[in-house]
Design an enzyme around this catalytic site. Structure first.
Site, short mmCIF file in Angstrom:
data_model
loop_
_atom_site.label_atom_id
_atom_site.label_comp_id
_atom_site.label_asym_id
_atom_site.label_seq_id
_atom_site.Cartn_x
_atom_site.Cartn_y
_atom_site.Cartn_z
N TYR A 116 11.70 -6.69 11.35
CA TYR A 116 11.75 -5.26 11.60
C TYR A 116 10.66 -4.91 12.62
CZ TYR A 116 11.61 -0.33 11.62
OH TYR A 116 11.65 0.96 12.08
N ARG A 152 0.88 -1.18 0.00
CA ARG A 152 0.00 0.00 0.00
C ARG A 152 0.90 1.21 0.00
NH1 ARG A 152 -2.42 1.30 4.53
NH2 ARG A 152 -0.83 0.24 5.74
N ARG A 182 -3.38 10.49 1.19
CA ARG A 182 -4.40 11.15 1.99
C ARG A 182 -4.99 12.31 1.22
NH1 ARG A 182 -1.18 12.20 7.30
NH2 ARG A 182 -1.13 10.02 7.91
N ARG A 208 18.44 10.61 3.38
CA ARG A 208 17.81 11.60 4.26
C ARG A 208 18.87 12.46 4.93
NH1 ARG A 208 13.73 8.55 8.33
NH2 ARG A 208 15.52 7.46 9.21
N GLU A 211 22.17 10.14 5.92
CA GLU A 211 21.96 8.69 6.03
C GLU A 211 22.17 8.04 4.67
OE1 GLU A 211 18.57 7.91 8.65
OE2 GLU A 211 18.05 6.26 7.31
N ARG A 246 20.10 -5.15 5.20
CA ARG A 246 20.58 -3.92 4.57
C ARG A 246 21.23 -3.11 5.68
NH1 ARG A 246 21.82 -2.57 -0.23
NH2 ARG A 246 21.01 -0.44 -0.15
N ASP A 285 9.12 -1.79 15.10
CA ASP A 285 9.16 -0.43 15.63
C ASP A 285 9.29 -0.53 17.14
OD1 ASP A 285 9.16 1.44 13.57
OD2 ASP A 285 7.01 1.23 13.22
#
Ligand code: FAD
Length: 366
Positions: free
Chosen positions: A347, A170, A174, A279, A299, A247, A349
């Site tokens: 991964y 996805r 918005r 970034r 980064e 990675r 959070d």
């Protein structure tokens, strides 16, 4: 003899140590790094809390987890609203009405929806076979070309056409003027930095830094009845089923002595292919800093080779198959508990790793 030897002073290890100690268990936490906190570690540079292992923004929809972390820190009102810089053009992220207005001059949700629809139809992709086709079929050509392609190719080190479509299931689009990156109800940065938060979790717990568990596995294992292991699971089993791939990232941090405000935002993504970094983080904006100086971090995504810092697991078929073999071995262990992002090759959070640690504590101790 300790009840638990906890390998890794990251969030998983610290939450487990806090909860086990609360239940009267003794814990020894060890870490091979020279600091606690794992990847959420922040260090003060020029009075600014610098996120050494990449920008960390706490967010969750779970009130229990939010209340839990608020025991250890007060969170500020930081809201993540990144900017994309595409060859000097600036766009708001995530893709929203502000982005569409800048891209196309459209001022209503209907116009924006129409524009995306036209571009999707013009591309004529019915069954996407790679990431490029998948992204275009979701958001159209303009957003893909300017805001997705270069960034994704840098992140993965491969052309978008050569990446599988499933990576992007996805894309958040918005049709409101809302630049808030996360949909979660709770969000912020701990005032005083993440390290102080983890210090509180580890208050009263024995911690030994600068020691690698594998340098003397036997010695460390003999110090406790049970082990909580949050390092790399393939390394625990001597890579007998193969090496799990990651990675990696390189961080280039600079103090700018004569600049108080470098980019006006904590996070600016460079979405073209040519700029080698993805970034720039300006750390003071995470905490509304007013210092005369600033600290920025570029980064750079990079290939991972054994020995490099492992950041993102590569959850493709090959690695999943290898991980399943290690998982089977782990499930047979009686006195070793595997947890956290490296031991479960996932991964996570921060709110997820805290939730996972609390669930482990409940299984183990309640
Ligand atoms: P870690 O923090 O990695 O802790 C494991 C510890 O174990 C490390 O300190 C390591 O040194 C130690 N260790 C490993 N092997 C050994 C050994 N052999 N001997 C001794 N010690 C060992 N999450 C968010 O919620 N929001 C964000 O904005 C966000 N941004 C992120 C950005 C980046 C670039 C990355 C990579 C992650 C981000 N995360 C974010 C995720 C977050 O970093 C993790 O959820 C969290 O750090 C996981 O904690 P952990 O305890 O599982 O692992």
């Amino acid at each position: 003899m300790y009840d638990y030897l906890i390998v890794g002073a990251g969030l998983f290890g610290a939450v487990f140590a806090y909860e086990a100690s609360k239940r009267g268990k003794t814990c020894l936490v060890i870490d091979k790094r020279d600091h606690i906190g794992g990847n959420v570690y922040t260090e003060e540079v020029e009075g600014i809390n610098v996120h050494r292992y990449g920008a960390h923004i706490f967010h969750t929809n779970n009130k229990k987890i939010w209340d839990y972390v608020n025991q250890f820190a007060t969170f500020n009102r930081y809201t993540n609203a990144p900017i994309a810089n595409y060859k000097g053009e600036l766009y708001n992220l995530p893709f929203n009405m502000n982005t569409f207005y800048t891209l196309w001059g459209v001022t209503s949700p209907q116009e924006a929806q129409q524009k995306i629809k036209e571009q999707r139809e013009a591309a004529g992709i019915s069954k996407p076979t790679n990431l490029e086709e998948q992204a275009i079929s979701l958001v159209g050509t303009d957003i893909y070309q300017k805001l997705i392609k270069g960034y994704t190719e840098k992140q993965w080190g491969r052309a978008a056409k050569d990446l599988p479509a499933f990576i992007i299931k996805r894309l958040p689009v918005r049709f409101t003027f809302d630049n808030n990156y996360f949909n979660d109800r709770y969000q912020g940065i701990p005032i005083g930095g993440y390290t102080a938060m983890v210090e509180k979790m580890l208050e009263g717990v024995d911690v030994t830094l600068n020691v690698d568990f594998f340098e003397d596995k036997e010695k460390w294992s003999n110090l406790a009845n049970k082990i909580v292991f949050t390092g790399m699971i393939d390394q625990y089993y001597d890579y007998q089923h193969g090496v799990l791939a990651y990675r990696s990232l390189q961080f280039d941090t600079t103090v700018l002595d004569d600049v108080a405000n470098y980019q006006g935002n904590a996070v600016v993504n460079y979405t073209d292919r040519e700029t080698p970094y993805t970034r720039i983080i300006e750390h003071k904006h995470f905490e509304f800093g007013t210092q005369d100086k600033t600290v920025i971090t570029k980064e750079y995504p990079s290939e991972w080779h054994p020995g490099d810092e492992p950041y993102y697991p590569v959850n493709d078929k090959r690695n999943e198959a290898i991980y399943q073999k290690y998982k089977q071995l782990a499930e047979q262990e009686v006195n070793v508990i595997f947890g956290g992002r490296l031991a479960t090759y996932k991964y996570y959070d921060m709110h997820q790793v805290i939730g996972a640690a609390l669930a482990t504590v409940t299984r183990e101790l309640d």
